[in-house]
Design an enzyme around this catalytic site. Sequence first.
Site, PDB file in Angstrom:
ATOM      1  CG  ASP A 129      11.953   3.154  10.203  1.00 43.85           C
ATOM      2  OD1 ASP A 129      12.905   3.323   9.414  1.00 43.85           O
ATOM      3  OD2 ASP A 129      12.080   3.243  11.444  1.00 43.85           O
TER       4      ASP A 129
ATOM      5  CG  ASP B 268      17.495   4.049   7.420  1.00 42.55           C
ATOM      6  OD1 ASP B 268      16.920   4.749   8.270  1.00 42.55           O
ATOM      7  OD2 ASP B 268      18.627   4.295   6.990  1.00 42.55           O
TER       8      ASP B 268
END
Length: 309
Positions: free
Chosen positions: A215, A217
């Site tokens: 992902d 952040d």
Amino acid sequence: MPIAKNEAPAIGIIGGSGLYQMEELRDTTEHKIDTPFGWPSDTLIGGKLGGRQVYFLPRHGRGHRILPHEINYRANIYALRLLNVRWIISVAAVGSLQEKYAPRDVVLPSQFYDRTSLRAAHTFFGEGIAAHVGFAEPISASLRNLVAESARSLGVTVHNGGIYVNMDGPAFSTRAESEFNHRNGFDVIAMTNLPEAKLSREAEIAYVTMAMITDYDCWKIEEEPVSAQIVLSHLVANAETAKKVISNVVPQIPTEPNWSEHSALDTALITERKFWPEATIEKLRPILERFLKKDDETRISNDKTNPNT
């Protein structure tokens, strides 16, 4: 508790989130090891991969039962060293702190930035034996470059080098923390690999992190803030990539542990040998084995020179 006898130096694989087993291992054996520091995260699985002896350990336990701050890092690394592991490939799910690192990319960090608070649990030493290992270069560059070349040869998007921020967790970063890390040019963030790297250096094991991006952040405001659901959506794909790269690189790792990491304690031990407590010697025997052998050799030599003493 001696190091495994009559066994060639082995390779350890630490599986992170999503990587709980290695089906690629052949002739597998189970090793349930109690250490002076307690139990590792799970039973270690030994086996052959590319003709090499490999031991696999899931960092969070099978079924992902252990949070980052609950992991017994000392027991994990100690157990691997007891099995004569001299190289570790550590797989970790991480968040990206820069635009150029996209989900499912692989980053091979060369540096760490420490935001943890559990210093006492990140060393084997103390109790009468002081050691300060050199840690300016916390990752084995030779092992990192091998993994990078292997990943590229397989068509994996890999970034060789970068800074891994190690936070305590288990909550993800606040947006203010994430923006701070992004502005400072850090590359990825996660919760587990710094203590492994410190303990591996003390145990004279060459260590590398395979940071698997799950992902962006929460610094990246146009993206949905990181959540467990977002992370899980990329874990399976990342685990398959990791296993593919590991299977390719393991046969390329040298068979003799003669890199600088394998003699890290030569310049680290501060306490004079005569002051080492016997209880601490026994506790750390797998790590101090080669120094104790030197003592034995010196004593035997002295006995031969002075037969009446």
